[in-house]
Design an enzyme around this catalytic site. Sequence first.
Site, mmCIF file in Angstrom:
data_model
loop_
_atom_site.group_PDB
_atom_site.id
_atom_site.type_symbol
_atom_site.label_atom_id
_atom_site.label_comp_id
_atom_site.label_asym_id
_atom_site.label_seq_id
_atom_site.Cartn_x
_atom_site.Cartn_y
_atom_site.Cartn_z
ATOM 1 C CB CYS A 246 25.517 49.937 83.375
ATOM 2 S SG CYS A 246 24.367 51.193 83.739
ATOM 3 C CB THR A 247 30.515 47.683 84.043
ATOM 4 O OG1 THR A 247 30.557 48.833 82.858
ATOM 5 C CG2 THR A 247 31.681 46.649 83.588
#
Length: 212
Positions: free
Chosen positions: A46-47
């Site tokens: 997600c980062t």
Amino acid sequence: MASLRLGDKAPNFKAESSMGTIDLYDYLGDSWGILFSHPADFTPVCTTELGTAANFKGEFDKRNVKMLALSVDGKASHIEWIKDINEVQQTTVNFPIIADEDRKVSDLYDMIHPNADSTLTVRSVFIIAPDKTIKFTLTYPASTGRNFYELLRVIDSLQLTANHKVATPANWEHGQDVVVSPAIPTDEARELFAKGVEEVKPYLRMTPDPTA
């Protein structure tokens, strides 16, 4: 909640985000929109996705597409996570991340798939047209990050085909030849498309991208 399908009206919602309260319809206005969910804050894939999305914002802006992310974590968590994203991805997250701790929006958009994970959202993508109808959906598992080049390609196709009587072939990219709509007779197509029509088969006619 039944799954949302192409052509369905995108459900409106009001929710807190990393950039204040968001009303979906007000936020989108007359623009296109892309809504994408993330399993959780402070997670590795997600980062990379949020950082990539921030770096692509200029491309979405050029296409009049407003971006909106979501996870089931809260606003304070989002704000702290954004600091990590900006540092690790050398960017500035410049679009809202919806806080959905009560899973209201996740349930509205069927973003939680219990057989994959009973609490976290999968990587859903919804592209919403200015009339608020859903034009595209895509679901990735938590283990697979999205391809933002593909999402831009899809938006280019959606916007082209919304305004011209064409479709886009496999692996099409902006500027390449497109398919004449099967509903248009060839003689009419040759009048309609000034750049010319090539009849490969009676049902397969190609013409240059009318916007290129």
